[in-house]
Design a protein around this motif. Sequence first.
Motif, short mmCIF file in Angstrom:
data_model
loop_
_atom_site.label_atom_id
_atom_site.label_comp_id
_atom_site.label_asym_id
_atom_site.label_seq_id
_atom_site.Cartn_x
_atom_site.Cartn_y
_atom_site.Cartn_z
N ASN A 181 40.59 35.73 42.52
CA ASN A 181 41.16 36.54 41.46
C ASN A 181 42.11 37.56 42.07
N ALA A 228 47.30 35.42 29.54
CA ALA A 228 46.30 34.80 28.68
C ALA A 228 45.36 33.91 29.50
N TRP A 229 45.94 33.22 30.50
CA TRP A 229 45.11 32.38 31.36
C TRP A 229 44.20 33.22 32.25
N LEU A 230 44.76 34.30 32.81
CA LEU A 230 43.98 35.15 33.70
C LEU A 230 42.82 35.84 32.99
N LYS A 231 42.99 36.04 31.69
CA LYS A 231 41.95 36.71 30.90
C LYS A 231 40.62 35.96 30.98
N ASP A 232 40.72 34.65 31.11
CA ASP A 232 39.53 33.81 31.13
C ASP A 232 38.99 33.57 32.53
N GLN A 233 39.69 34.10 33.56
CA GLN A 233 39.25 33.90 34.93
C GLN A 233 38.31 35.02 35.35
N ASN A 278 51.96 34.05 29.11
CA ASN A 278 51.14 32.85 29.26
C ASN A 278 50.15 33.01 30.42
N LYS A 279 50.63 33.58 31.51
CA LYS A 279 49.75 33.74 32.67
C LYS A 279 48.67 34.78 32.39
#
Length: 362
Positions: free
Chosen positions: A334, A288-293, A285-286
């Motif tokens: 990041n 997937a979230w970091l991918k957009d950061q 889950n994290k």
Amino acid sequence: MTRLIVAAGGGGDAVAAAMLHAALYGDEDQAVILTYAWDRLLIDPIPGPRGADSFTGLEPVTQSVWSVPAEAQPIAPAGSTLPRLAAELPHTLALLDPHHGAEGITRQLEELVSHLAPASIDLLDVGGDILAQGDEPTLKSPLADALTLAACCQVNAPIRLLVAGPGLDGEISPNDLRPLLGTLVHTFTAEDVETIGSILEWHPSEATAMLAATARGARGICEVRDAGLPVPLTDEGPTVHEVDLDDAISRNSLARAIMTTATLDEAEAYSREICGFSEIDYERNKAAWLKDQLSVPHAPEDVLFQLDRFQADARARGITHTTFRHLTEALNLNGSQRDELRRLLINSRPDQYDAPLWNIGA
């Protein structure tokens, strides 16, 4: 003479294993440190542990065990701290592979014991979450430790379970751990830390960083992880205790359940059932979230301004220290900017560097 040390949770446990070896056994013999390639997402963006097929340049030790030399490389996009650790430590790092479940780790251990005939075998866990029952509300990462514990209990060889830095992983409180701990084996000192001091300048482990900091005398409350968990830094921090292996397995319900697992997926399913979650799901889950950061450049003066605000709030909460990993996230940077942040803070405010932690100041 060879010593075998199993780093129960991988990551910083392998660094602590090198410090333990120097403290207990000195320089007269070498260690084989069996450890996961399971790094934080800022190092390895792929959730979960890596197996031998995720590396080039590994060297065979037995049929199921590969060593990770300094020349080894993770296959992109995977990342790993192990090759750099191998370059900076005098020991052999062997890859602990959980993809065949507890049965696979048991097989790896049995082969290593037969091949090495080690003078001793230690199972080392920093923090003590290897003693979790599985229902603790603060538990975050039970699976890795449960797998190594389940395997070690099935090996026909004497294995000593050691817990270093009780409570420093923030998963079980020192008060709950205290009655479970056996004989005091060692208390780490600042001199012991010198063997791994340069590694802690770059390695992202938080629990082992706090273990080293308490050995150097740091006391207070350290805020860690993305959630800002407060961890006490006390005189118990640098201690190493022996724990009865049978007592640990009778307490750890996840370890008992996964003893006959033959795949990581199977072990992970038990973790969801018994503990209510899997740490690999959290990583998925994290990730997937970091991918957009996006990694956005920040002016140094803006970062220092945000730092002052964070420190004021942290002091109001009674916090005295934090890790660079937590600072990176608290300042909305990041993960790839962690090293850059560390250099900026140490260069601009060297008096606050309480190696390897950040002292938020008076």
